[in-house]
Design a protein around this motif. Structure first.
Motif, short mmCIF file in Angstrom:
data_model
loop_
_atom_site.label_atom_id
_atom_site.label_comp_id
_atom_site.label_asym_id
_atom_site.label_seq_id
_atom_site.Cartn_x
_atom_site.Cartn_y
_atom_site.Cartn_z
N ARG A 37 9.21 9.74 7.01
CA ARG A 37 9.38 8.31 7.28
C ARG A 37 8.83 7.48 6.12
NH1 ARG A 37 6.83 5.60 12.59
NH2 ARG A 37 4.90 6.10 11.47
N ILE A 41 10.95 4.89 3.71
CA ILE A 41 10.54 3.50 3.50
C ILE A 41 10.61 3.17 2.01
CG2 ILE A 41 8.53 1.95 3.52
CD1 ILE A 41 7.84 3.17 6.28
N GLN A 51 10.26 -6.13 3.27
CA GLN A 51 9.34 -5.46 4.18
C GLN A 51 9.64 -5.83 5.63
OE1 GLN A 51 5.20 -5.93 3.17
NE2 GLN A 51 5.53 -5.47 0.99
N ILE A 54 12.61 -3.69 6.77
CA ILE A 54 12.20 -2.30 6.94
C ILE A 54 11.34 -2.13 8.19
CG2 ILE A 54 10.88 -0.40 5.92
CD1 ILE A 54 11.69 -1.54 3.15
N ALA A 55 10.42 -3.07 8.41
CA ALA A 55 9.56 -3.00 9.59
C ALA A 55 10.39 -3.06 10.86
CB ALA A 55 8.54 -4.14 9.56
N ALA A 58 12.30 0.26 11.28
CA ALA A 58 11.41 1.40 11.53
C ALA A 58 10.63 1.27 12.82
CB ALA A 58 10.45 1.56 10.36
N MET A 60 8.03 -0.62 13.13
CA MET A 60 6.64 -0.68 12.68
C MET A 60 6.25 -2.13 12.44
SD MET A 60 6.90 2.42 9.88
CE MET A 60 5.18 2.28 9.33
N GLN A 62 4.84 -5.15 10.05
CA GLN A 62 5.01 -5.43 8.62
C GLN A 62 3.78 -5.00 7.82
OE1 GLN A 62 6.92 -9.11 7.78
NE2 GLN A 62 6.36 -9.11 5.63
N VAL A 65 4.08 -1.31 7.14
CA VAL A 65 5.07 -1.03 6.09
C VAL A 65 4.50 -1.38 4.72
CG1 VAL A 65 7.32 -1.73 5.15
CG2 VAL A 65 7.06 -1.29 7.61
N SER A 66 3.82 -2.52 4.65
CA SER A 66 3.21 -2.95 3.38
C SER A 66 2.21 -1.91 2.89
CB SER A 66 2.53 -4.30 3.57
OG SER A 66 1.92 -4.72 2.36
N GLN A 68 2.24 1.32 3.55
CA GLN A 68 2.99 2.49 3.07
C GLN A 68 3.52 2.26 1.67
OE1 GLN A 68 3.49 5.45 4.22
NE2 GLN A 68 3.01 5.39 6.40
N MET A 69 4.05 1.07 1.44
CA MET A 69 4.63 0.76 0.14
C MET A 69 3.56 0.70 -0.94
SD MET A 69 7.51 -2.00 1.36
CE MET A 69 8.11 -2.35 -0.29
#
Length: 199
Positions: A37, A41, A51, A54-55, A58, A60, A62, A65-66, A68-69
């Motif tokens: 996952r 991303i 973001q 994507i959030a 997914a 998830m 935000q 996600v931030s 993870q990035m």
């Protein structure tokens, strides 16, 4: 965004959402799914998606996600995989086989030879070793032969193309492919399923 009916194009939000939903269902299977996952991303971020988008896809937050990035801020954005269904590398072909087997399993239910195997792969109980791939091929072949009248002709055509690629390992080790093996399998699985559904 363009669909994949022509065999290539951009990844759509609907395809990404279905991939991530599949992964979220089995995220408890362990660290491997969490890594997958996280890699996806990065792929979506490399495609220029926000973001927020994507959030949402997914499921998830935000900030998650931030985070993870931020872990992969130095990742080369050019490493985003290609989206042409007809690619010859082994992980891509394995992903296509996986997607085909899932479509057969959903069409035939518990009468499909490959159903239990597909569930084991999806839940992370089986990995894509050469032996497991050979076994899955055999089960898919049995289903295509036993249920020829029930399954669309496109299933057999897809299997024939996948099988030819898997039988030619020298050509399957393509150079210049990008993305990890797990990411490429996940993408090929989704694109193959959408192609079989006419998406």
């Amino acid at each position: 965004m363009a669909g994949t009916g022509s065999g290539s194009g951009k990844l759509t939000e609907a395809q990404a959402e279905r991939m991530l939903a599949d992964i979220n269902e089995v995220i408890r299977a362990g660290e491997e799914m969490r890594r997958l996952r996280a890699e996806l991303i990065q792929v979506f971020a490399g495609l220029g998606w926000t973001q927020e988008t994507i959030a949402r896809l997914a499921g998830m937050s935000q900030p998650a996600v931030s985070k993870q990035m931020a872990k992969h801020r130095d990742t080369d954005p050019s490493s985003a995989p290609e989206f042409d269904l007809e690619q010859p590398d082994l992980p891509w072909l394995e992903g296509r086989l996986w997607g085909l087997a899932e479509e057969i399993s959903e069409s035939l239910g518990h009468t499909a030879h490959c159903t239990r195997y597909v569930d084991a792969v999806t839940r992370g109980r089986k990995r894509f070793t050469p032996q497991h791939v050979d076994e899955l091929r055999r089960l898919v072949e049995e289903d295509l032969r036993a249920h020829r009248a029930e399954l669309p002709a496109g299933h057999r055509a897809a299997y024939d193309r996948i099988s030819r690629g898997l039988d030619l390992p020298a050509k399957s080790e393509a150079t210049g492919t990008t993305g990890s093996a797990s990411v490429r399998r996940a993408l090929a699985r989704r694109l193959q399923r959408d192609r079989l559904r006419g998406g």
